[in-house]
Design a protein around this motif. Sequence first.
Motif, PDB file in Angstrom:
ATOM      1  N   LEU A  26      -0.548 -20.653   8.886  1.00 45.45           N
ATOM      2  CA  LEU A  26      -0.542 -19.333   9.541  1.00 45.45           C
ATOM      3  C   LEU A  26       0.015 -18.304   8.560  1.00 45.45           C
ATOM      4  O   LEU A  26       0.936 -18.608   7.792  1.00 45.45           O
ATOM      5  CB  LEU A  26       0.349 -19.345  10.781  1.00 45.45           C
ATOM      6  N   TYR A  27      -0.536 -17.087   8.614  1.00 45.42           N
ATOM      7  CA  TYR A  27      -0.112 -16.006   7.732  1.00 45.42           C
ATOM      8  C   TYR A  27       0.297 -14.796   8.557  1.00 45.42           C
ATOM      9  O   TYR A  27      -0.247 -14.560   9.630  1.00 45.42           O
ATOM     10  CB  TYR A  27      -1.265 -15.590   6.805  1.00 45.42           C
ATOM     11  N   ASN A  28       1.214 -13.991   8.004  1.00 50.46           N
ATOM     12  CA  ASN A  28       1.595 -12.752   8.670  1.00 50.46           C
ATOM     13  C   ASN A  28       0.666 -11.631   8.205  1.00 50.46           C
ATOM     14  O   ASN A  28      -0.276 -11.858   7.445  1.00 50.46           O
ATOM     15  CB  ASN A  28       3.071 -12.422   8.443  1.00 50.46           C
ATOM     16  N   GLU A  29       0.928 -10.406   8.642  1.00 55.99           N
ATOM     17  CA  GLU A  29       0.035  -9.291   8.315  1.00 55.99           C
ATOM     18  C   GLU A  29       0.014  -8.956   6.827  1.00 55.99           C
ATOM     19  O   GLU A  29      -0.916  -8.328   6.343  1.00 55.99           O
ATOM     20  CB  GLU A  29       0.400  -8.054   9.131  1.00 55.99           C
ATOM     21  N   LYS A  30       1.018  -9.387   6.072  1.00 63.31           N
ATOM     22  CA  LYS A  30       1.047  -9.172   4.623  1.00 63.31           C
ATOM     23  C   LYS A  30       0.424 -10.342   3.867  1.00 63.31           C
ATOM     24  O   LYS A  30       0.532 -10.447   2.655  1.00 63.31           O
ATOM     25  CB  LYS A  30       2.484  -8.958   4.149  1.00 63.31           C
ATOM     26  N   ARG A  31      -0.192 -11.242   4.602  1.00 67.48           N
ATOM     27  CA  ARG A  31      -0.887 -12.427   4.070  1.00 67.48           C
ATOM     28  C   ARG A  31       0.051 -13.403   3.366  1.00 67.48           C
ATOM     29  O   ARG A  31      -0.320 -14.072   2.425  1.00 67.48           O
ATOM     30  CB  ARG A  31      -2.032 -12.040   3.122  1.00 67.48           C
ATOM     31  N   ARG A  32       1.279 -13.468   3.854  1.00 70.47           N
ATOM     32  CA  ARG A  32       2.235 -14.466   3.354  1.00 70.47           C
ATOM     33  C   ARG A  32       2.281 -15.619   4.332  1.00 70.47           C
ATOM     34  O   ARG A  32       2.310 -15.431   5.545  1.00 70.47           O
ATOM     35  CB  ARG A  32       3.620 -13.858   3.215  1.00 70.47           C
ATOM     36  N   ALA A  33       2.290 -16.824   3.809  1.00 72.66           N
ATOM     37  CA  ALA A  33       2.334 -18.023   4.656  1.00 72.66           C
ATOM     38  C   ALA A  33       3.655 -18.056   5.418  1.00 72.66           C
ATOM     39  O   ALA A  33       4.724 -17.923   4.823  1.00 72.66           O
ATOM     40  CB  ALA A  33       2.175 -19.272   3.811  1.00 72.66           C
ATOM     41  N   ILE A  34       3.567 -18.204   6.738  1.00 76.10           N
ATOM     42  CA  ILE A  34       4.778 -18.261   7.554  1.00 76.10           C
ATOM     43  C   ILE A  34       4.908 -19.596   8.281  1.00 76.10           C
ATOM     44  O   ILE A  34       5.948 -19.897   8.838  1.00 76.10           O
ATOM     45  CB  ILE A  34       4.829 -17.099   8.569  1.00 76.10           C
ATOM     46  N   PHE A  35       3.847 -20.407   8.261  1.00 77.44           N
ATOM     47  CA  PHE A  35       3.901 -21.706   8.935  1.00 77.44           C
ATOM     48  C   PHE A  35       2.830 -22.612   8.336  1.00 77.44           C
ATOM     49  O   PHE A  35       1.700 -22.190   8.129  1.00 77.44           O
ATOM     50  CB  PHE A  35       3.633 -21.534  10.438  1.00 77.44           C
TER      51      PHE A  35
ATOM     52  N   GLU B 132      -6.814 -26.185  17.053  1.00 80.77           N
ATOM     53  CA  GLU B 132      -5.353 -26.147  16.966  1.00 80.77           C
ATOM     54  C   GLU B 132      -4.883 -24.889  16.228  1.00 80.77           C
ATOM     55  O   GLU B 132      -3.891 -24.265  16.606  1.00 80.77           O
ATOM     56  CB  GLU B 132      -4.829 -27.403  16.266  1.00 80.77           C
ATOM     57  N   GLY B 133      -5.581 -24.487  15.175  1.00 81.80           N
ATOM     58  CA  GLY B 133      -5.243 -23.279  14.437  1.00 81.80           C
ATOM     59  C   GLY B 133      -5.337 -22.051  15.314  1.00 81.80           C
ATOM     60  O   GLY B 133      -4.459 -21.183  15.295  1.00 81.80           O
ATOM     61  N   PHE B 134      -6.393 -21.962  16.117  1.00 78.45           N
ATOM     62  CA  PHE B 134      -6.550 -20.829  17.024  1.00 78.45           C
ATOM     63  C   PHE B 134      -5.434 -20.820  18.068  1.00 78.45           C
ATOM     64  O   PHE B 134      -4.856 -19.779  18.375  1.00 78.45           O
ATOM     65  CB  PHE B 134      -7.916 -20.878  17.706  1.00 78.45           C
ATOM     66  N   TYR B 135      -5.091 -21.985  18.602  1.00 77.48           N
ATOM     67  CA  TYR B 135      -4.008 -22.105  19.578  1.00 77.48           C
ATOM     68  C   TYR B 135      -2.676 -21.651  18.956  1.00 77.48           C
ATOM     69  O   TYR B 135      -1.926 -20.884  19.570  1.00 77.48           O
ATOM     70  CB  TYR B 135      -3.913 -23.550  20.070  1.00 77.48           C
ATOM     71  N   LEU B 136      -2.383 -22.125  17.746  1.00 79.89           N
ATOM     72  CA  LEU B 136      -1.141 -21.737  17.079  1.00 79.89           C
ATOM     73  C   LEU B 136      -1.101 -20.237  16.800  1.00 79.89           C
ATOM     74  O   LEU B 136      -0.062 -19.590  16.957  1.00 79.89           O
ATOM     75  CB  LEU B 136      -0.981 -22.512  15.764  1.00 79.89           C
ATOM     76  N   LEU B 137      -2.227 -19.671  16.398  1.00 80.76           N
ATOM     77  CA  LEU B 137      -2.303 -18.240  16.123  1.00 80.76           C
ATOM     78  C   LEU B 137      -1.988 -17.421  17.371  1.00 80.76           C
ATOM     79  O   LEU B 137      -1.230 -16.453  17.315  1.00 80.76           O
ATOM     80  CB  LEU B 137      -3.699 -17.887  15.597  1.00 80.76           C
ATOM     81  N   ARG B 138      -2.551 -17.811  18.494  1.00 74.71           N
ATOM     82  CA  ARG B 138      -2.308 -17.085  19.747  1.00 74.71           C
ATOM     83  C   ARG B 138      -0.861 -17.171  20.192  1.00 74.71           C
ATOM     84  O   ARG B 138      -0.347 -16.248  20.828  1.00 74.71           O
ATOM     85  CB  ARG B 138      -3.183 -17.646  20.867  1.00 74.71           C
ATOM     86  N   ASN B 139      -0.192 -18.268  19.893  1.00 72.11           N
ATOM     87  CA  ASN B 139       1.159 -18.490  20.405  1.00 72.11           C
ATOM     88  C   ASN B 139       2.278 -18.179  19.416  1.00 72.11           C
ATOM     89  O   ASN B 139       3.440 -18.354  19.746  1.00 72.11           O
ATOM     90  CB  ASN B 139       1.288 -19.937  20.891  1.00 72.11           C
ATOM     91  N   HIS B 140       1.949 -17.749  18.225  1.00 70.57           N
ATOM     92  CA  HIS B 140       2.977 -17.400  17.242  1.00 70.57           C
ATOM     93  C   HIS B 140       3.041 -15.880  17.140  1.00 70.57           C
ATOM     94  O   HIS B 140       2.078 -15.240  16.738  1.00 70.57           O
ATOM     95  CB  HIS B 140       2.652 -18.013  15.877  1.00 70.57           C
TER      96      HIS B 140
ATOM     97  N   SER C 184      -5.648 -20.304   8.488  1.00 72.31           N
ATOM     98  CA  SER C 184      -6.672 -20.947   7.678  1.00 72.31           C
ATOM     99  C   SER C 184      -6.582 -22.454   7.885  1.00 72.31           C
ATOM    100  O   SER C 184      -5.527 -22.991   8.212  1.00 72.31           O
ATOM    101  CB  SER C 184      -6.519 -20.594   6.197  1.00 72.31           C
ATOM    102  N   VAL C 185      -7.708 -23.092   7.679  1.00 74.03           N
ATOM    103  CA  VAL C 185      -7.784 -24.553   7.736  1.00 74.03           C
ATOM    104  C   VAL C 185      -8.183 -25.009   6.340  1.00 74.03           C
ATOM    105  O   VAL C 185      -9.245 -24.630   5.833  1.00 74.03           O
ATOM    106  CB  VAL C 185      -8.824 -25.025   8.777  1.00 74.03           C
TER     107      VAL C 185
END
Length: 60
Positions: free
Chosen positions: A11-20, A35-43, A50-51
């Motif tokens: 997962l990345y933040n708005e500055k495109r830095r990996a946060i998870f 799972e990526g979509f689920y994590l994105l919605r809940n973080h 990205s996968v």
Amino acid sequence: MEIKEYYSITLYNEKRRAIFRSEDEFDNFEEAQREGFYLLRNHPKADLYSVERFFAAEDV
């Protein structure tokens, strides 16, 4: 020896830095995508996910 393909999620933040980065490895791309979509919605700080595909050699 067998070559195994697996997937990981980042997962990345708005500055495109990996946060998870997921600790789980997925054998199936569709499962990793869901799972990526689920994590994105809940973080709350995630803006993008990205996968990534990896390969590993395993003894059979």
